[in-house]
Design an enzyme around this catalytic site. Structure first.
Site, PDB file in Angstrom:
ATOM      1  N   ASN A  26       0.800  -1.260  -0.041  1.00 27.50           N
ATOM      2  CA  ASN A  26       0.013  -0.012  -0.012  1.00 27.50           C
ATOM      3  C   ASN A  26       0.982   1.180   0.008  1.00 27.50           C
ATOM      4  O   ASN A  26       0.602   2.206  -0.835  1.00 27.50           O
ATOM      5  CB  ASN A  26      -0.876   0.040   1.289  1.00 27.50           C
TER       6      ASN A  26
ATOM      7  N   ARG B 250     -10.944  -4.396 -14.353  1.00 24.90           N
ATOM      8  CA  ARG B 250      -9.626  -5.149 -13.978  1.00 24.90           C
ATOM      9  C   ARG B 250     -10.225  -6.535 -14.079  1.00 24.90           C
ATOM     10  O   ARG B 250     -11.261  -7.002 -13.717  1.00 24.90           O
ATOM     11  CB  ARG B 250      -9.214  -5.134 -12.485  1.00 24.90           C
TER      12      ARG B 250
ATOM     13  N   ARG C 240      -5.153   2.090 -13.106  1.00 29.19           N
ATOM     14  CA  ARG C 240      -4.001   2.113 -12.432  1.00 29.19           C
ATOM     15  C   ARG C 240      -3.290   0.748 -12.138  1.00 29.19           C
ATOM     16  O   ARG C 240      -3.852  -0.005 -11.528  1.00 29.19           O
ATOM     17  CB  ARG C 240      -4.105   2.747 -11.075  1.00 29.19           C
TER      18      ARG C 240
ATOM     19  N   HIS D 127     -15.043   3.158 -14.935  1.00 26.66           N
ATOM     20  CA  HIS D 127     -15.099   2.285 -13.694  1.00 26.66           C
ATOM     21  C   HIS D 127     -16.213   1.568 -13.544  1.00 26.66           C
ATOM     22  O   HIS D 127     -16.581   0.656 -12.490  1.00 26.66           O
ATOM     23  CB  HIS D 127     -14.703   3.251 -12.526  1.00 26.66           C
TER      24      HIS D 127
ATOM     25  N   TYR E 233     -12.181  -9.548  -1.732  1.00 26.71           N
ATOM     26  CA  TYR E 233     -13.230  -8.253  -1.749  1.00 26.71           C
ATOM     27  C   TYR E 233     -14.606  -8.722  -1.253  1.00 26.71           C
ATOM     28  O   TYR E 233     -15.341  -9.296  -1.622  1.00 26.71           O
ATOM     29  CB  TYR E 233     -13.086  -7.532  -2.778  1.00 26.71           C
TER      30      TYR E 233
ATOM     31  N   ARG F 183     -14.514   2.662   4.632  1.00 26.69           N
ATOM     32  CA  ARG F 183     -13.256   1.927   4.807  1.00 26.69           C
ATOM     33  C   ARG F 183     -11.995   2.732   4.709  1.00 26.69           C
ATOM     34  O   ARG F 183     -11.207   2.572   5.564  1.00 26.69           O
ATOM     35  CB  ARG F 183     -13.182   0.846   3.764  1.00 26.69           C
TER      36      ARG F 183
ATOM     37  N   HIS G  46     -15.287  -3.607   0.223  1.00 23.58           N
ATOM     38  CA  HIS G  46     -15.362  -2.920  -1.199  1.00 23.58           C
ATOM     39  C   HIS G  46     -16.775  -2.528  -1.736  1.00 23.58           C
ATOM     40  O   HIS G  46     -16.683  -1.858  -2.765  1.00 23.58           O
ATOM     41  CB  HIS G  46     -14.729  -3.949  -2.037  1.00 23.58           C
TER      42      HIS G  46
END
Length: 709
Positions: free
Chosen positions: A45, A379, A409, A439, A472, A568, A596
C-alpha cells in the site's frame, strides 16, 4: 461550510487507513501468518502511495504550486506531515517485525536466517542453487568512466557493491539487480526455513567479479513516479497507443524515494543520491532530491506475502468456502428462467462468483438464443471464466462488445494484453472515453425469446475478477428489469459510439447525473427532517472526499438527519463537530476481507430506498469516471441490505470510530459477545442468521487493502 477546519486532509486520512492495516499485523488476536500478511499489505500500500500521491505532491512543489486543499494544507505542508507520519509508522513496523513476528514465527518453525547460520552441507545446497538458477540470470553493472550509472527500475531490489581492484587500487561501485523472476525466500532443506535471495547473491559476488576484492554490499530500492499523464485531445482516436507509450515512459520517471538497508556506508548513500538526482527528468531535475529512507535489515517487505501463504493451517484463517446462491442451485433451471421470475442479489466472497456471475456469462455464451453480450472490464484476472466465456460467445457468432479500461492504475499493461487477446477472437473491443475512466461494473445480455427480445443485466460494486472476488466484499444484482436493461443499452451506446446521453430511467450514471441525484436525495432527507418526517442516511463506501457532498451532509445533519457512514479508507468529513456534524457518525471496518461494496440508504419519509454500485463519494467518481449506481427496487431484498449495514455499524471487533480530530479508535467487546463483521458474514452472507452462541474471538485477516477499483 467552506472553513478548512471542517475537513480532514485526504493524504493524512489515507495514512490513517494504512495505519489500521498495520494494526491488524500488531493485533495478537489475529493468526500469526495473517499478521505477517497484513504487514506485507501495509508495505505494498505504501509503495503505491509514494508512486502516485507523494510523487504528485512533489511535482506540485517542483512546479511552485502553493494552492491549498479544502483542509487548508499546501503541497509542501502535506509532504512534511506525510514524512513525519510515515517515519513513525515505519518505526513501529520495524519493532513489530524483528522483535515480535519473526521470533514468534521461529517458535513455530518458520524462520528467516542469515547466510552465516548455514551448515557446510546447507552451504553446498545454496551454492548449487546459485550456480544452476541464479548466476545465469544476473547481470553485474559496473560504474566507472566507461560505464555510466545504470538505470534502476521502479521497485526493484538491488545490491550496491563496493569493489577494490588489486591491480589499479581503485575502489569502484557496481549494481546487481535481485531478479524478481526468482523466489525472494530460498529454502535449503531445513523445513520452513529460508534465506533471502539477496544474501545468496551477496555471498557469491566473487563469481560475478572474479579477481576483484569485494569490500561489501548493501541492498537498496527506488520508487518512481508511476501515474499516467494523458495529454491527448478529445479527438485523439488511438488511446491504446497513448497508454502503451505512457506505460513505457513512466519507467524513466523521477525517483521519489530511495530505500536503503540499515548500515549502508555514508559514501554509498551519497553516491546513490548524487547519481539518482542526475537521473531525474529535465522538468524535475534540480527541484527536489529523492527522499532517502533507512528501512531496516530487509527491504521490499511486500515479499513477505509469500511466507504468509505457507500451508500451516493452524497459523492462518480457516479456508473460505463460497456457496451457490439459493436461487441458482437448481441445475435443471437456467439462470434466465430464474431471472424472468425475480431478481437475484449476491454478496461476494460469501456467495460464489464462479457459480453466479461466471455461470451467468457462460450460460449467455452457450445459449443459442442469446444474440449479444456487452460488458465493461476495469480489472480482470488471468485465464478466467470471464475471458473464456467472452471468447466462446464470439466464436459462436454472437455479437460481443467489451469496453476495456486501459487506464486502470497499475493494470494498464495487463488490460492491453487482454484487449488484444479478445480482439483476436473476434470480440468488439472499445477503450472508452479518453478523458474519463470507465469504472462501472455492468454486463448486458440480449436474448431472443418467444415473446420478443429480452435483456438481462448484471450490475456490481466489484471488478469482474475471480481472484479479488474471493477477498473483496462486493454486491451484485442480476435482473431482467426492462428499465435497467434500457438504461444499460443507452450507457453502452454512449461508451462505444457518439452520445451525450444525460437522462436515465433508473440508473445513476456519472458524470451525467450521479452527483446531482445523490445531492438531491441528501437534500430531500434534510427537508423531511425539517418537516418532522422520517429522515435517515446510511451509506457504505470506500472513500468520502468530495467537498460538495460533505458540505451537503453537514447541512443535512444540521437539519436533523441522523447519518451513519461506513467508510473503509479515506474520509475527509469530520464527524461530531458541535453545531455542524453532531448527528454524523463514521466507522471503518478492517479485517479478513477488503470492504469494497458501496451501498446507500435513504429513509425517504418512510418509503426507504437502497442504491448500490461502483462509485464512491469522490470528485473523481462523480466527474472524471463513468460510474453506474442502481436502485434495489424489490423491497423483499431490503432486509438483507439493512442487516448488512447493521452488522457493520454494531461491530465491536473490527470497527474503528472516527473522531473529529481525524484519529480512529478501535472498538473492543469489553465483556460483550464478540460481533465481528466478517465472522458474522461467514456464517450468513448478509449477517441475518446470528450464531446461537458467541463465537470464540478468533480473528480474521485481509488480502489486499488498497482496493484500487
Amino acid at each position: 461550510m467552506t472553513d478548512a477546519k471542517l475537513f480532514l486532509n485526504r493524504e493524512l486520512s489515507w495514512l490513517e487507513f494504512n495505519n489500521r492495516v498495520l494494526h491488524e499485523a500488531i493485533d495478537e488476536r489475529n493468526p500469526l501468518l495473517e499478521r505477517l500478511k497484513f504487514l506485507a499489505i501495509f508495505n505494498t500500500n505504501l509503495d503505491e502511495f509514494y508512486m502516485v500521491r507523494v510523487a504528485g505532491l512533489r511535482r506540485q512543489v517542483a512546479a511552485g504550486m502553493h494552492s491549498v486543499t479544502a483542509d487548508g494544507m499546501s503541497p509542501a505542508e502535506q509532504l512534511t506531515a506525510i514524512s513525519a507520519r510515515v517515519s513513525e509508522q515505519m518505526r513501529r513496523q520495524r519493532v513489530l517485525l524483528y522483535d515480535t513476528l519473526l521470533p514468534e514465527l521461529a517458535n513455530h518453525g518458520i524462520k528467516l536466517v542469515s547466510i552465516d547460520d548455514l551448515t557446510s552441507a546447507e552451504w553446498q545446497t545454496v551454492d548449487e542453487f546459485f550456480e544452476a538458477q541464479v548466476f545465469p540470470v544476473l547481470t553485474p553493472l559496473a560504474v566507472d568512466p566507461g560505464h555510466p550509472f545504470p538505470y534502476i527500475s521502479n521497485l526493484s531490489l538491488s545490491l550496491a557493491v563496493q569493489i577494490h581492484d588489486p591491480v589499479t587500487k581503485a575502489v569502484r561501485f557496481a549494481r546487481v539487480k535481485v531478479p524478481k523472476s526468482l523466489p525472494r525466500w530460498i529454502p535449503f532443506g531445513r523445513g520452513n526455513t529460508f534465506i533471502p535471495l539477496e544474501q545468496v547473491i551477496g555471498a557469491n559476488l566473487g563469481a560475478l567479479f572474479p579477481g576483484m576484492d569485494i569490500q561489501g554490499y548493501n541492498a537498496f530500492r527506488v520508487t518512481r513516479y508511476s501515474d499516467l499523464e494523458l495529454t491527448h485531445s478529445e479527438d485523439d482516436d488511438n488511446l491504446l497507443q497513448l497508454i502503451e507509450e505512457q506505460v513505457f515512459e513512466r519507467r524513466f520517471a523521477e525517483v521519489v524515494r530511495i530505500e536503503v538497508e540499515s548500515g549502508m556506508p555514508q559514501v554509498l548513500r551519497a553516491l546513490l543520491m548524487e547519481e539518482l538526482r542526475e537521473d531525474q527528468p529535465a522538468e524535475i531535475k534540480g527541484s527536489s532530491d529523492p527522499e532517502l529512507v533507512e528501512t531496516g535489515p530487509l527491504l521490499d517487505l511486500g515479499d513477505l506475502m509469500a511466507l504468509a501463504m505457507l500451508d500451516v493451517p493452524e497459523l492462518r484463517d480457516p479456508p473460505l468456502v463460497p456457496v451457490t446462491p439459493q436461487e441458482l442451485k437448481d441445475p435443471t433451471t437456467s439462470i434466465f428462467e430464474v431471472l424472468r421470475e425475480k431478481d437475484v442479489l449476491v454478496h461476494h466472497p460469501f456467495d460464489s462468483f464462479n457459480t453466479s456471475f461466471e455461470q451467468f456469462l457462460l450460460s449467455a455464451a452457450t445459449d443459442d438464443n442469446v444474440l449479444a453480450i456487452k460488458m465493461t472490464l476495469y480489472r480482470t484476472s488471468g485465464d478466467t471464466g470471464v475471458v473464456r466465456a467472452l471468447t466462446e460467445a464470439a466464436q459462436r457468432g454472437k455479437q460481443v462488445a467489451v469496453l476495456i479500461e486501459l487506464q486502470a492504475r497499475f493494470d494498464e499493461a495487463n488490460n492491453i494484453s487482454w484487449a488484444r487477446t479478445l480482439e483476436g477472437y473476434g470480440v468488439h473491443v472499445a477503450y472508452g472515453l479518453p478523458a474519463l475512466k470507465t469504472h462501472a461494473k455492468t454486463t448486458l445480455v440480449v436474448r431472443r425469446e418467444a415473446d420478443g427480445i429480452k435483456r438481462y443485466a448484471h450490475i456490481g460494486t466489484g471488478n469482474y475478477n475471480s481472484k479479488t472476488a474471493r477477498i473483496y466484499t462486493d454486491i451484485g444484482l442480476f435482473t431482467s428489469s426492462p428499465s435497467i436493461g434500457a438504461d444499460l443499452t443507452d450507457l453502452f451506446n454512449a461508451l462505444t459510439g457518439f452520445s451525450r446521453q444525460r437522462l436515465y430511467r433508473k440508473l445513476l450514471v456519472a458524470p451525467p447525473n450521479m452527483r446531482f441525484r445523490f445531492l438531491e436525495m441528501i437534500n430531500r432527507e434534510a427537508a423531511n427532517a425539517r418537516e418532522g418526517k422520517p429522515a435517515r442516511i446510511s451509506a457504505k463506501m470506500n472513500a468520502l472526499v468530495d467537498v460538495e457532498t460533505i458540505e451537503t451532509l453537514y447541512a443535512a445533519s444540521q437539519a436533523g438527519v441522523e447519518i451513519d457512514l461506513i467508510v473503509r479508507g479515506i474520509c475527509c468529513l469530520r464527524p461530531g463537530i458541535p453545531g455542524v456534524s453532531d448527528r454524523i457518525r463514521v466507522v471503518s471496518i478492517v479485517g479478513r476481507f477488503l470492504e469494497h461494496s458501496r451501498v446507500f440508504y435513504f429513509a425517504n419519509a418512510g418509503d426507504g430506498q437502497f442504491f448500490f454500485g461502483s462509485a464512491d463519494w469522490m470528485q473523481r467518481n462523480f466527474d472524471r469516471r463513468v460510474e453506474a449506481v442502481a436502485p434495489i427496487d424489490d423491497v423483499a431484498m431490503h432486509p438483507r441490505l439493512h442487516s448488512l449495514l447493521e452488522v457493520c455499524l454494531s461491530d465491536n471487533r473490527q470497527a474503528w470510530d472516527l473522531a473529529a480530530d481525524g484519529t480512529y479508535t478501535q472498538r473492543m467487546p469489553n465483556g460483550e459477545p464478540v460481533r465481528a463483521t466478517h465472522q458474522l458474514l461467514l456464517a450468513d452472507s448478509w449477517g441475518m442468521v446470528k450464531p446461537a452462541e458467541p463465537k470464540p474471538d478468533t480473528s480474521v485477516g485481509v488480502a489486499r487493502m488498497s482496493g484500487t477499483g
